[in-house]
Structure formats: structure tokens, C-alpha cells
Design a protein around this motif. Structure first.
Motif, PDB file in Angstrom:
ATOM      1  N   PRO A 115       0.802  -1.233   0.000  1.00  0.00           N
ATOM      2  CA  PRO A 115       0.000   0.000   0.000  1.00  0.00           C
ATOM      3  C   PRO A 115       0.832   1.280   0.000  1.00  0.00           C
ATOM      4  O   PRO A 115       0.482   2.242  -0.685  1.00  0.00           O
ATOM      5  N   ASN A 116       1.962   1.307   0.706  1.00  0.00           N
ATOM      6  CA  ASN A 116       2.779   2.524   0.733  1.00  0.00           C
ATOM      7  C   ASN A 116       3.458   2.784  -0.601  1.00  0.00           C
ATOM      8  O   ASN A 116       3.481   3.915  -1.083  1.00  0.00           O
ATOM      9  N   VAL A 117       4.031   1.750  -1.197  1.00  0.00           N
ATOM     10  CA  VAL A 117       4.666   1.906  -2.504  1.00  0.00           C
ATOM     11  C   VAL A 117       3.623   2.350  -3.522  1.00  0.00           C
ATOM     12  O   VAL A 117       3.876   3.231  -4.348  1.00  0.00           O
ATOM     13  N   LEU A 118       2.437   1.757  -3.462  1.00  0.00           N
ATOM     14  CA  LEU A 118       1.361   2.102  -4.385  1.00  0.00           C
ATOM     15  C   LEU A 118       0.971   3.577  -4.227  1.00  0.00           C
ATOM     16  O   LEU A 118       0.803   4.288  -5.213  1.00  0.00           O
ATOM     17  N   LYS A 119       0.877   4.050  -2.982  1.00  0.00           N
ATOM     18  CA  LYS A 119       0.533   5.461  -2.747  1.00  0.00           C
ATOM     19  C   LYS A 119       1.572   6.394  -3.352  1.00  0.00           C
ATOM     20  O   LYS A 119       1.220   7.393  -3.973  1.00  0.00           O
ATOM     21  N   VAL A 120       2.847   6.082  -3.193  1.00  0.00           N
ATOM     22  CA  VAL A 120       3.911   6.936  -3.738  1.00  0.00           C
ATOM     23  C   VAL A 120       3.858   6.918  -5.265  1.00  0.00           C
ATOM     24  O   VAL A 120       3.938   7.966  -5.911  1.00  0.00           O
ATOM     25  N   LYS A 121       3.681   5.741  -5.851  1.00  0.00           N
ATOM     26  CA  LYS A 121       3.594   5.651  -7.318  1.00  0.00           C
ATOM     27  C   LYS A 121       2.377   6.421  -7.843  1.00  0.00           C
ATOM     28  O   LYS A 121       2.456   7.101  -8.863  1.00  0.00           O
ATOM     29  N   LEU A 122       1.255   6.308  -7.153  1.00  0.00           N
ATOM     30  CA  LEU A 122       0.058   7.044  -7.560  1.00  0.00           C
ATOM     31  C   LEU A 122       0.290   8.552  -7.449  1.00  0.00           C
ATOM     32  O   LEU A 122      -0.105   9.319  -8.336  1.00  0.00           O
ATOM     33  N   ALA A 123       0.929   8.972  -6.360  1.00  0.00           N
ATOM     34  CA  ALA A 123       1.218  10.398  -6.179  1.00  0.00           C
ATOM     35  C   ALA A 123       2.119  10.903  -7.301  1.00  0.00           C
ATOM     36  O   ALA A 123       1.897  12.008  -7.838  1.00  0.00           O
ATOM     37  N   MET A 124       3.105  10.113  -7.686  1.00  0.00           N
ATOM     38  CA  MET A 124       4.000  10.523  -8.779  1.00  0.00           C
ATOM     39  C   MET A 124       3.224  10.602 -10.104  1.00  0.00           C
ATOM     40  O   MET A 124       3.461  11.513 -10.905  1.00  0.00           O
ATOM     41  N   SER A 125       2.314   9.693 -10.325  1.00  0.00           N
ATOM     42  CA  SER A 125       1.496   9.743 -11.536  1.00  0.00           C
ATOM     43  C   SER A 125       0.611  10.987 -11.547  1.00  0.00           C
ATOM     44  O   SER A 125       0.456  11.644 -12.577  1.00  0.00           O
ATOM     45  N   ILE A 126       0.034  11.299 -10.398  1.00  0.00           N
ATOM     46  CA  ILE A 126      -0.820  12.491 -10.304  1.00  0.00           C
ATOM     47  C   ILE A 126       0.003  13.747 -10.577  1.00  0.00           C
ATOM     48  O   ILE A 126      -0.466  14.676 -11.253  1.00  0.00           O
ATOM     49  N   ILE A 164       6.164  14.079  -1.760  1.00  0.00           N
ATOM     50  CA  ILE A 164       7.386  14.064  -0.959  1.00  0.00           C
ATOM     51  C   ILE A 164       7.068  13.550   0.447  1.00  0.00           C
ATOM     52  O   ILE A 164       7.803  12.730   0.999  1.00  0.00           O
ATOM     53  N   GLY A 165       5.965  14.017   1.006  1.00  0.00           N
ATOM     54  CA  GLY A 165       5.558  13.553   2.332  1.00  0.00           C
ATOM     55  C   GLY A 165       5.285  12.064   2.360  1.00  0.00           C
ATOM     56  O   GLY A 165       5.723  11.360   3.275  1.00  0.00           O
ATOM     57  N   LEU A 166       4.560  11.563   1.359  1.00  0.00           N
ATOM     58  CA  LEU A 166       4.272  10.125   1.293  1.00  0.00           C
ATOM     59  C   LEU A 166       5.553   9.310   1.151  1.00  0.00           C
ATOM     60  O   LEU A 166       5.716   8.276   1.799  1.00  0.00           O
ATOM     61  N   ALA A 167       6.470   9.784   0.291  1.00  0.00           N
ATOM     62  CA  ALA A 167       7.737   9.070   0.101  1.00  0.00           C
ATOM     63  C   ALA A 167       8.552   9.075   1.394  1.00  0.00           C
ATOM     64  O   ALA A 167       9.150   8.062   1.770  1.00  0.00           O
ATOM     65  N   TRP A 168       8.559  10.201   2.096  1.00  0.00           N
ATOM     66  CA  TRP A 168       9.298  10.301   3.357  1.00  0.00           C
ATOM     67  C   TRP A 168       8.699   9.353   4.400  1.00  0.00           C
ATOM     68  O   TRP A 168       9.422   8.639   5.083  1.00  0.00           O
ATOM     69  N   ILE A 169       7.371   9.356   4.504  1.00  0.00           N
ATOM     70  CA  ILE A 169       6.698   8.465   5.457  1.00  0.00           C
ATOM     71  C   ILE A 169       6.997   7.008   5.118  1.00  0.00           C
ATOM     72  O   ILE A 169       7.276   6.196   6.003  1.00  0.00           O
ATOM     73  N   ASP A 170       6.969   6.663   3.829  1.00  0.00           N
ATOM     74  CA  ASP A 170       7.269   5.297   3.407  1.00  0.00           C
ATOM     75  C   ASP A 170       8.707   4.935   3.770  1.00  0.00           C
ATOM     76  O   ASP A 170       8.972   3.850   4.280  1.00  0.00           O
ATOM     77  N   LYS A 171       9.625   5.866   3.524  1.00  0.00           N
ATOM     78  CA  LYS A 171      11.034   5.616   3.837  1.00  0.00           C
ATOM     79  C   LYS A 171      11.227   5.440   5.346  1.00  0.00           C
ATOM     80  O   LYS A 171      11.954   4.559   5.788  1.00  0.00           O
TER      81      LYS A 171
END
Length: 184
Positions: A115-126, A164-171
């Protein structure tokens, strides 16, 4: 052991039924993913309609008009990519495995989707889709007021900050380590 400390057989059966029902409820999402496949089909038709329009009328178009149509085509492709990520990644994450491991056409990102990787990928697509819309607005800037351009830019920046926030949280959630890529 007293009877109050022992689990009653009916209680155990009820717990199993409720748990099983909740587990199988994930299949209620399957029709949603099938609906997104239909929506993707609509985007395929839209893409071809715009491409045919470009090919048929390019001799009568300005460079700006051609650029706007091509950006529209790129936008449709990026939205289709977003749909694929949601359909495949969401289904694989929340409903059931697709079991395409080792298939020569398996997307690289599917091997480490969560779910976290998917959220970051979706955010990048958006962000990519927003970038296309912002570029189209800047190309047509003389037809738009400054407030519209300003708000579109602010919204685009909000998308970037969110990603950036989602990627940071995932990291941070993965202990600062990204999953190692798996090669087939």
C-alpha cells in the motif's frame, strides 16, 4: 479453569464466521477494479479519437494546437498508466494475488508492491498528470487569468509536497531502506 475463563464453543464459531466474512468481503472490491478496466477502455477510445483528429486535421492546425493535442494524448496515456497501477496494484494488494510471478510481461514494480509503494507511485502519476495540465495552461496563458494560473501552480505544488511527504513516510516506515529490486 472456570467456565468464564474457557471460550464457549458458540463464541469460537461466531468469531470464525465473523472473521471469515470480513476476510471474504475483500472480493466486494473486484467489481470496482473491473469497472476501472471499463473506464480505461473509454480512455483508449478517447485517445484514438484525438489521434485520428490530429492526423486528419494537422494541415489546418497551428503548432500550438498540435502541441495541445499531443499533450492531451500524453495526458490520456498517463491517466491510463495510473489506472493500471490502481487496478493491478490495488487488486494484488487488497483482493487476491494475480500470480504472474516470472511471467515475461510482469511489471517490475509489481514484485514489491504494497500500500505505501502504491501510494507513492500514484502520487507521482498524479504529479505527472498535473504537470501536463499546468503546461497546457501555460501554453494557453494569454487566454487565462493570472488567478487561474496561480491556483493551478499552487495546487500542483501541493501535489508535489504530498508526494514528498508520502515518500518520506514510506522511507521512515521501512527503516530508511527501500526494498531491494528483484530481478527475474
Amino acid at each position: 479453569m472456570t467456565t468464564s475463563q474457557q471460550e464457549h464453543p458458540y463464541s469460537r464459531a461466531l468469531t470464525n464466521v465473523v472473521g471469515t466474512t470480513i476476510f471474504f468481503s475483500r472480493w466486494l472490491q473486484a467489481p470496482l477494479y473491473l469497472g476501472l478496466i471499463v473506464a480505461q477502455g473509454v480512455y483508449v477510445v478517447l485517445f484514438w479519437k484525438e489521434l485520428v483528429h490530429l492526423i486528419q486535421d494537422f494541415g489546418h492546425m497551428t503548432e500550438e494546437t498540435i502541441m495541445l493535442i499531443v499533450l492531451g494524448l500524453v495526458d490520456v496515456v498517463m491517466i491510463a498508466n495510473l489506472l493500471i497501477m490502481v487496478i493491478i496494484g490495488g487488486y494484488e494488494t487488497f483482493v487476491s494475488r494475480i500470480n504472474m510471478r516470472g511471467h515475461r510481461d510482469e511489471p517490475e514494480w509489481l514484485s514489491h508492491v504494497n500500500p505505501n509503494v502504491l501510494k507513492v507511485k500514484l502520487a507521482m502519476s498524479i504529479i505527472g498528470i498535473s504537470s501536463i495540465h499546468l503546461l497546457k495552461s501555460f501554453i494557453e496563458a494569454e487566454r487565462l487569468d493570472n488567478d487561474t494560473l496561480m491556483w493551478q501552480t499552487i495546487i500542483h505544488m501541493a501535489f508535489i509536497l504530498s508526494a514528498i511527504g508520502l515518500a518520506w513516510i514510506d522511507k521512515m516506515g521501512s527503516g530508511g531502506h527501500s526494498p531491494a529490486p528483484q530481478h527475474g
